[in-house]
Scaffold this motif. Structure first.
Motif, PDB file in Angstrom:
ATOM      1  N   PHE A  95       0.813  -1.221   0.000  1.00  0.00           N
ATOM      2  CA  PHE A  95       0.000   0.000   0.000  1.00  0.00           C
ATOM      3  C   PHE A  95       0.847   1.273   0.000  1.00  0.00           C
ATOM      4  O   PHE A  95       0.332   2.356  -0.271  1.00  0.00           O
ATOM      5  CB  PHE A  95      -0.918  -0.013   1.237  1.00  0.00           C
ATOM      6  CG  PHE A  95      -2.155   0.826   1.074  1.00  0.00           C
ATOM      7  CD1 PHE A  95      -3.245   0.340   0.377  1.00  0.00           C
ATOM      8  CD2 PHE A  95      -2.221   2.101   1.598  1.00  0.00           C
ATOM      9  CE1 PHE A  95      -4.380   1.101   0.215  1.00  0.00           C
ATOM     10  CE2 PHE A  95      -3.356   2.874   1.440  1.00  0.00           C
ATOM     11  CZ  PHE A  95      -4.437   2.367   0.745  1.00  0.00           C
ATOM     12  N   MET A  96       2.122   1.159   0.313  1.00  0.00           N
ATOM     13  CA  MET A  96       2.960   2.355   0.492  1.00  0.00           C
ATOM     14  C   MET A  96       2.903   3.354  -0.675  1.00  0.00           C
ATOM     15  O   MET A  96       2.736   4.554  -0.455  1.00  0.00           O
ATOM     16  CB  MET A  96       4.402   1.959   0.784  1.00  0.00           C
ATOM     17  CG  MET A  96       4.591   1.594   2.230  1.00  0.00           C
ATOM     18  SD  MET A  96       6.202   0.981   2.729  1.00  0.00           S
ATOM     19  CE  MET A  96       7.257   1.284   1.388  1.00  0.00           C
ATOM     20  N   PRO A  97       2.995   2.885  -1.932  1.00  0.00           N
ATOM     21  CA  PRO A  97       2.970   3.877  -3.027  1.00  0.00           C
ATOM     22  C   PRO A  97       1.646   4.608  -3.153  1.00  0.00           C
ATOM     23  O   PRO A  97       1.609   5.714  -3.700  1.00  0.00           O
ATOM     24  CB  PRO A  97       3.229   3.034  -4.276  1.00  0.00           C
ATOM     25  CG  PRO A  97       3.809   1.756  -3.792  1.00  0.00           C
ATOM     26  CD  PRO A  97       3.236   1.530  -2.437  1.00  0.00           C
ATOM     27  N   VAL A  98       0.561   4.000  -2.652  1.00  0.00           N
ATOM     28  CA  VAL A  98      -0.753   4.619  -2.820  1.00  0.00           C
ATOM     29  C   VAL A  98      -0.799   5.988  -2.151  1.00  0.00           C
ATOM     30  O   VAL A  98      -1.416   6.922  -2.668  1.00  0.00           O
ATOM     31  CB  VAL A  98      -1.873   3.717  -2.247  1.00  0.00           C
ATOM     32  CG1 VAL A  98      -3.233   4.366  -2.423  1.00  0.00           C
ATOM     33  CG2 VAL A  98      -1.854   2.363  -2.909  1.00  0.00           C
ATOM     34  N   ILE A  99      -0.142   6.105  -0.987  1.00  0.00           N
ATOM     35  CA  ILE A  99      -0.230   7.376  -0.268  1.00  0.00           C
ATOM     36  C   ILE A  99       0.920   8.314  -0.629  1.00  0.00           C
ATOM     37  O   ILE A  99       1.001   9.423  -0.116  1.00  0.00           O
ATOM     38  CB  ILE A  99      -0.247   7.154   1.259  1.00  0.00           C
ATOM     39  CG1 ILE A  99       0.980   6.374   1.675  1.00  0.00           C
ATOM     40  CG2 ILE A  99      -1.498   6.440   1.698  1.00  0.00           C
ATOM     41  CD1 ILE A  99       1.553   6.885   2.941  1.00  0.00           C
ATOM     42  N   THR A 100       1.815   7.880  -1.507  1.00  0.00           N
ATOM     43  CA  THR A 100       2.942   8.727  -1.894  1.00  0.00           C
ATOM     44  C   THR A 100       2.527   9.648  -3.048  1.00  0.00           C
ATOM     45  O   THR A 100       1.771   9.240  -3.920  1.00  0.00           O
ATOM     46  CB  THR A 100       4.118   7.837  -2.329  1.00  0.00           C
ATOM     47  OG1 THR A 100       4.389   6.902  -1.288  1.00  0.00           O
ATOM     48  CG2 THR A 100       5.351   8.652  -2.610  1.00  0.00           C
ATOM     49  N   ALA A 101       3.022  10.872  -3.021  1.00  0.00           N
ATOM     50  CA  ALA A 101       2.659  11.831  -4.069  1.00  0.00           C
ATOM     51  C   ALA A 101       3.077  11.283  -5.435  1.00  0.00           C
ATOM     52  O   ALA A 101       4.217  10.845  -5.607  1.00  0.00           O
ATOM     53  CB  ALA A 101       3.341  13.166  -3.813  1.00  0.00           C
TER      54      ALA A 101
END
Lengths: 313, 279
Positions: free
Chosen positions: A130-136
């Motif tokens: 899920f980490m990339p989902v919240i990254t700009a």
């Protein structure tokens, strides 16, 4: 979507309450909605009407609104018949959406099935994916421009150390769009895994138990229980992902800027350039409306298709 | 389930973990590589054959970064504007949602259909007119130009109404009999009952606004007002030849948010699954 609109008062009946107490409550309700509705009128509804009006004119945003020269449908005609960049952008945007939605749906469901099976550390896997989902998106674009760099990118380091030829990735027309699809799938796959996983966990275990009693195999369970019951989730994933993918901007802006040779130009980026680099507001608005129409059309088709299949089963 | 020890089952389990580990590696590697590269010298990044680790970690890349762009200021701007937008959306959505869910008034259905229709409008269709309005108001390169168009959300109103409709009318009527005002019913009774929905909407809006790029790009010019994504964008040209510094800047802007996410991941992911299934 449950609307629960009361059948009694259709919108045209002026259903004004009789008692003063009810009337005072009504005034409160108007007070509660007044500012939000005003804001929606000013920043959404008004603008979309204005945008439609502008798309029928020639306008650079500097000359007064009242003096815009009328152009009729010529902006639309130009875009659909003469603007080769727009045609290219439209094609690229479709390919980008098809590739991204296909990969996200298949991989998202695949990983969700893996995570739904008896497995250790489910929560840890979920967080990592899920980490990339919240990254700009902009930060990811910068990271991947470096990772896929033709000369100093780490992917090329690995490829060449294996004795294979160096790949251009973002810097060649043949690979730029494919690389962008990869980055977009990387970014959103975790979101769709979580959605599919929630959908899978919503299917009652009884169904599988009953199927096992009847001697159904894994494959049959998947085909006759999991897939049909997952249809609403599938619909949500495909529709939201398509709508989002057709509007891609940040990622392309900060990696290729549509280059090389417009091989990765997308509609919203072309619209942005047309409006804010070349000050052709009329043409850019027409572009926006064409894409908006396409999005609405595709959404309706997808909803129809996926619903009908759900009823057939 | 009966656990029969079949040799194929062991192989299947191994394959499962292999796929999961492979996938996780792909997901995590870009972040790790960003951090490693941010500690290299400019020369090490361009070495052939490549090096996988810096000979000595260059922590001074980060001090150099802090000297060349106002990182603290970028953080403040992002936090400040995102905070106001979250607050505005939660307040306006819950007030309007409350009215649509629990009051009867002429025009309610019409207005609600209007909100459903505006939910479908993508941002790019209204971009040019909203930019024009903001410019006419003299709000270019101001906080209000960045923030005010984002203070209401049709989706937020819809979501709040859907949750508030599940609040039983009896509770509200009982409060009225006790002499509670309409405002205190909203604030003391309804809002506390839909806290999870507020948290979910707030999270969505916060991430959206924190990562938003196109709108700030159009509205803001001066360095003092830049948000984090704009900061990264300006580093792209500033450090075109210093990828190590570019990676340091990206790391500084991305990592704190990631840690916050990992710390709060439970609530986060639950909320996202919830709205996905509500849609």
């Amino acid at each position: 979507m449950k609307l629960n609109l009361s059948a009694k008062s259709a919108w045209w009946t002026p259903d004004i309450p009789k008692s003063p107490l009810m009337r005072r409550r009504m005034l409160w309700a108007y007070a509660f909605i007044s500012l939000p509705i005003l804001a929606l009128l000013v920043f959404l509804l008004g603008p979309i009407l204005f945008s439609g009006w502008v798309s029928l004119h020639r306008w650079d945003m500097l000359s007064p609104v009242g003096e815009m020269p009328w152009r009729g449908l010529s902006n639309y005609v130009f875009l659909l018949t003469k603007d080769s960049v727009f045609g290219k952008a439209l094609g690229n945007t479709f390919l980008f959406a098809i590739g991204g939605v296909g990969a996200n749906t298949i991989l998202g469901l695949g990983f969700a099935l893996l995570l739904n099976s008896p497995i250790r550390g489910r929560r840890v896997w979920r967080v990592l994916y899920f980490m990339p989902v919240i990254t700009a998106p902009l930060a990811l674009a910068v990271m991947f421009s470096f990772i896929f760099d033709r000369n100093f990118g780490v992917v090329n380091s690995v490829i060449t150390s294996l004795g294979l030829p160096r790949q251009p990735f973002l810097s060649a027309p043949s690979q730029s769009l494919l690389t962008l699809i990869f980055i977009a799938v990387y970014q959103y796959i975790g979101y769709y895994i979580v959605i599919f996983l929630a959908g899978l966990q919503g299917i009652p275990q009884d169904y599988y138990d009953a199927a096992q009693v009847d001697g159904a195999g894994r494959r049959q369970e998947f085909r006759f229980i999991t897939l049909p019951l997952l249809k609403p989730v599938m619909l949500f994933v495909v529709v939201t992902n398509t709508i989002g993918a057709l509007q891609v901007f940040d990622l392309v802006f900060a990696t290729t800027g549509g280059a090389p040779a417009n091989s990765s130009m997308t509609v919203v980026l072309h619209m942005y350039n047309t409006a804010f680099k070349f000050s052709r507001m009329g043409r850019a608005s027409a572009m926006a409306f064409i894409l908006f129409g396409i999005i609405l059309l595709i959404t309706v088709i997808q909803v129809r298709l996926l619903r009908d299949r759900a009823y057939q089963d | 389930m009966t656990q029969t020890e079949h040799p194929l089952q062991g192989a299947a389990t191994a394959l499962k973990y292999l796929i999961l580990v492979g996938g996780a590696f792909v997901m995590v590697f870009p972040f790790v590589w960003m951090m490693i590269a941010s500690l290299m010298t400019a020369g090490e990044i361009q070495l052939r054959p490549p090096v996988w680790l810096p000979a000595a970690p260059q922590f001074n890349n980060y001090t150099e970064l802090v000297d060349s762009i106002p990182i603290a200021r970028l953080y403040f701007n992002s936090l400040f504007t995102s905070g106001i937008i979250v607050f505005g959306v939660l307040l306006s959505s819950s007030l309007a949602g409350f009215a649509f869910a629990k009051y009867r008034f002429p025009g309610r259905e019409l207005l609600f259909y209007l909100i459903l229709a505006t939910m479908m409008i993508p941002f790019f269709v209204t971009l040019i007119p909203v930019f024009f309005i903001v410019r006419q108001l003299g709000w270019i390169d101001t906080y209000q130009g960045l923030v005010i168009p984002g203070l209401t959300s049709a989706y937020g109103i819809f979501l709040m109404r859907q949750f508030m409709i599940t609040v039983p009318d009896e509770i509200i009527d009982a409060a009225r009999i006790d002499g509670a005002s309409e405002l205190s019913i909203y604030w003391r009774i309804v809002l506390p009952l839909i806290k999870p929905a507020l948290a979910t909407l707030g999270t969505f809006v916060f991430i959206g606004s924190w990562n938003n790029f196109l709108w700030p790009l159009l509205v803001l010019n001066s360095r003092e007002l830049m948000t984090l994504p704009l900061g990264i964008n300006s580093l792209r040209s500033l450090y075109a030849d210093n990828t190590n510094l570019l990676m340091a800047g990206t790391a500084v802007s991305v990592l704190p948010m990631l840690f916050l996410f990992i710390y709060l991941q439970r609530y986060f992911i639950q909320g996202i699954a919830l709205t996905g299934l509500k849609g």
